[in-house]
Design a protein around this motif. Structure first.
Motif, short mmCIF file in Angstrom:
data_model
loop_
_atom_site.label_atom_id
_atom_site.label_comp_id
_atom_site.label_asym_id
_atom_site.label_seq_id
_atom_site.Cartn_x
_atom_site.Cartn_y
_atom_site.Cartn_z
N ARG A 97 -10.01 11.21 40.10
CA ARG A 97 -9.56 12.18 39.10
C ARG A 97 -10.68 13.13 38.71
NH1 ARG A 97 -8.72 9.31 34.84
NH2 ARG A 97 -8.87 7.21 35.67
N GLU A 98 -11.90 12.63 38.66
CA GLU A 98 -13.04 13.51 38.35
C GLU A 98 -13.28 14.51 39.48
OE1 GLU A 98 -16.03 10.58 37.74
OE2 GLU A 98 -15.27 10.00 35.74
N THR A 99 -13.15 14.06 40.72
CA THR A 99 -13.30 14.96 41.86
C THR A 99 -12.24 16.06 41.83
OG1 THR A 99 -14.30 13.24 43.24
CG2 THR A 99 -13.27 15.10 44.38
N ILE A 100 -11.01 15.68 41.53
CA ILE A 100 -9.92 16.66 41.45
C ILE A 100 -10.16 17.65 40.33
CG2 ILE A 100 -7.46 16.93 40.93
CD1 ILE A 100 -7.06 14.21 42.41
N ALA A 101 -10.62 17.15 39.17
CA ALA A 101 -10.92 18.05 38.05
C ALA A 101 -11.99 19.06 38.43
CB ALA A 101 -11.35 17.23 36.83
N ASP A 102 -13.03 18.59 39.12
CA ASP A 102 -14.10 19.50 39.56
C ASP A 102 -13.56 20.52 40.54
OD1 ASP A 102 -15.92 18.14 37.99
OD2 ASP A 102 -16.73 16.94 39.64
N TRP A 103 -12.73 20.07 41.49
CA TRP A 103 -12.19 20.99 42.49
C TRP A 103 -11.33 22.06 41.84
CZ3 TRP A 103 -7.24 22.30 44.15
CH2 TRP A 103 -7.19 23.09 45.31
N CYS A 104 -10.44 21.64 40.96
CA CYS A 104 -9.57 22.61 40.28
C CYS A 104 -10.37 23.62 39.47
CB CYS A 104 -8.59 21.88 39.35
SG CYS A 104 -7.24 21.05 40.18
N THR A 105 -11.37 23.13 38.76
CA THR A 105 -12.18 24.00 37.90
C THR A 105 -12.88 25.08 38.72
OG1 THR A 105 -12.47 22.24 36.27
CG2 THR A 105 -14.05 24.05 36.22
N LYS A 106 -13.42 24.69 39.88
CA LYS A 106 -14.11 25.66 40.74
C LYS A 106 -13.12 26.59 41.44
CE LYS A 106 -17.95 22.49 41.66
NZ LYS A 106 -18.56 21.59 42.67
N ARG A 107 -12.08 26.00 42.02
CA ARG A 107 -11.15 26.79 42.84
C ARG A 107 -10.38 27.80 41.99
NH1 ARG A 107 -7.71 29.64 44.36
NH2 ARG A 107 -6.22 29.34 46.08
N PHE A 108 -9.99 27.40 40.78
CA PHE A 108 -9.14 28.26 39.97
C PHE A 108 -9.85 28.84 38.74
CE2 PHE A 108 -6.17 25.42 42.25
CZ PHE A 108 -5.49 26.40 42.96
N HIS A 109 -11.17 28.77 38.74
CA HIS A 109 -11.98 29.42 37.72
C HIS A 109 -11.55 29.01 36.30
CE1 HIS A 109 -13.18 31.83 41.16
NE2 HIS A 109 -11.91 32.16 41.35
N LEU A 110 -11.37 27.71 36.12
CA LEU A 110 -10.95 27.19 34.83
C LEU A 110 -12.13 27.12 33.87
CD1 LEU A 110 -8.63 24.25 35.98
CD2 LEU A 110 -8.10 26.70 35.78
N THR A 111 -11.85 27.19 32.58
CA THR A 111 -12.90 26.98 31.59
C THR A 111 -13.41 25.56 31.72
OG1 THR A 111 -11.76 28.52 30.11
CG2 THR A 111 -13.45 27.07 29.13
N PRO A 112 -14.72 25.37 31.89
CA PRO A 112 -15.25 24.02 32.12
C PRO A 112 -14.80 23.02 31.05
CG PRO A 112 -16.95 25.65 32.51
CD PRO A 112 -15.78 26.40 31.94
N ASP A 113 -14.53 21.82 31.51
CA ASP A 113 -14.19 20.67 30.66
C ASP A 113 -12.83 20.81 29.96
OD1 ASP A 113 -16.69 19.47 31.27
OD2 ASP A 113 -17.65 20.72 29.75
N THR A 114 -12.00 21.74 30.38
CA THR A 114 -10.66 21.85 29.77
C THR A 114 -9.62 21.08 30.56
OG1 THR A 114 -10.22 23.93 30.96
CG2 THR A 114 -11.15 24.09 28.74
#
Length: 399
Positions: A71-88
């Protein structure tokens, strides 16, 4: 038995098998399949090794929520790929592993639909048939929005009546689209999010083709990315489904995830503890390796880019066929009825394509997929070139 089972239509490939059974292909030609969207590129060797190195995971029951590292790996991937606000988008509250997007779409619909008179699940048309089946078996009615060439194969959301939005419980998006390859842009996503706020429905975005795109500088925008641009860092009313099947050529791993609004993920987790679809531990560990690597995904896109270029070059002089923004499908207009086109192509060239009408439903006298065939460019480059040449010979023979 559940009486709504009687409402399910045969799957497109059942219809295709019946169509092909009426004719005999030439025995002197090998069969080439452009019909099923099953990736044929080689699975990444490092993922296969990670899987086999962790087969001791067979001795453990997997948890429904999945291991934290995945789940942490997926969160990191989504945050980078889709330019999400970190830790949201957090591993603990916003993400669940699933056994592919198909399983997630069906299960989420069962959990999310409130069974009441008039409940609607809105789907594009043509569409991935699981949207329809999930709606019926959840006690809702599917409502179809036609995807037509004059609107770049994106539904005309402005034409949807207010009373339909009022009854809508889930709006399914498929971007990039199966079967057309069309991508829903940010402005459209912004409009849909505003409608979800006004009418209180869930947007569920099937994004399993998001990593197969032709313009390396412009990857498709995602629903969570649109939320981030709008400052909606709680991802209110929005969930996305992703998979390793197409991205990483791992359809047999049955590995994906659902992510988004924590207030939707929490009750869905509760549903899944009863549903019993936990991902095997060794598959989760292999998935971590896949999500952490982009080199094999870039190579995958390069291969599809080459195939699209060659196939479109061969077919464009004889067919109305346009290179899509994304996915590995060509949505080609046919010079004769699409089902007859598919049947005769099989009979004369031992080539299989999928009639567009099999992916559509008739609405107000219109079947949006009629007159098109879906070609999945999943075979080798050589087979795709040979297949395109056979289709061209067939079309030239028609005239």
């Amino acid at each position: 038995m559940n009486r709504d089972l009687a409402r399910l239509q045969p799957y497109p490939f059942e219809k295709l098998a019946e169509l092909k059974a009426q004719v005999t292909p030439p025995a002197n030609m090998s069969h080439i399949a452009f019909s099923i969207g099953e990736p044929k590129h080689t699975s990444p060797a490092f993922v296969v090794k990670t899987l086999t190195d962790n087969l001791n995971g067979l001795s453990n029951y997997p948890t429904t929520k999945g291991i934290p590292e995945l789940r942490e790996t997926i969160a990191d991937w989504c945050t980078k790929r889709f330019h999400l606000t970190p830790d949201t988008l957090t591993a603990d509250s916003h993400i669940l592993p699933v056994n592919g997007t198909r399983e997630a779409i069906f299960a989420f619909t069962q959990a999310a639909v409130e069974r009441k008179e008039g409940a609607l699940v809105i789907s594009p048309n043509p569409f991935y048939q699981i949207y329809e089946g999930a709606a019926y078996l959840a006690g809702a009615e599917p409502y179809y929005l036609s995807c037509l060439s004059e609107n770049a194969f994106i539904p005309d959301y402005d034409a949807v009546p207010a009373d339909v939005w009022e009854r809508c419980q889930i709006l399914f998006l498929c971007s990039p689209s199966n079967p057309t390859g069309a991508v829903t842009d940010f402005e459209t996503l912004k409009k849909l999010i505003a409608l979800a706020d006004k009418y209180h429905f869930i947007i569920a975005s099937d994004e399993c083709y998001s990593e197969i795109y032709l313009d390396e500088a412009h990857p498709p925008v995602g629903l969570l990315e649109a939320c981030a641009r709008l400052g909606r860092n709680d991802y209110d009313k929005c969930v996305v489904m992703h998979s390793l099947s197409k991205r990483s050529n791992l359809p047999g791993l049955r590995s994906g995830f659902i992510a988004g609004d924590a207030r939707l993920i929490k009750p869905f987790l509760e549903y899944r503890t009863y549903h019993g679809c936990s991902m095997p531990v060794q598959h989760q560990i292999a998935s971590i390796a896949a999500w952490q690597d982009e080199a094999h995904v870039k190579d995958n896109r390069d291969q599809y880019r080459d195939k699209f270029a060659r196939v479109v070059e061969i077919l464009s002089p004889v067919m109305d066929v346009q290179q899509p923004e994304a996915s590995f499908y060509l949505w080609a207009k046919t010079p004769i009825a699409d089902d007859l086109f598919a049947q005769r192509l099989f009979a004369e060239q031992n080539m299989t394509v999928l009639p567009g009408r099999y992916l559509s439903r008739e609405i107000d006298g219109c079947v949006p997929g009629a007159g098109y065939v879906r070609m999945a460019l999943v075979a080798t480059l050589e087979e795709c070139i040979e297949g395109a040449q056979r289709i061209r010979r067939f079309v030239e023979g028609l005239s």
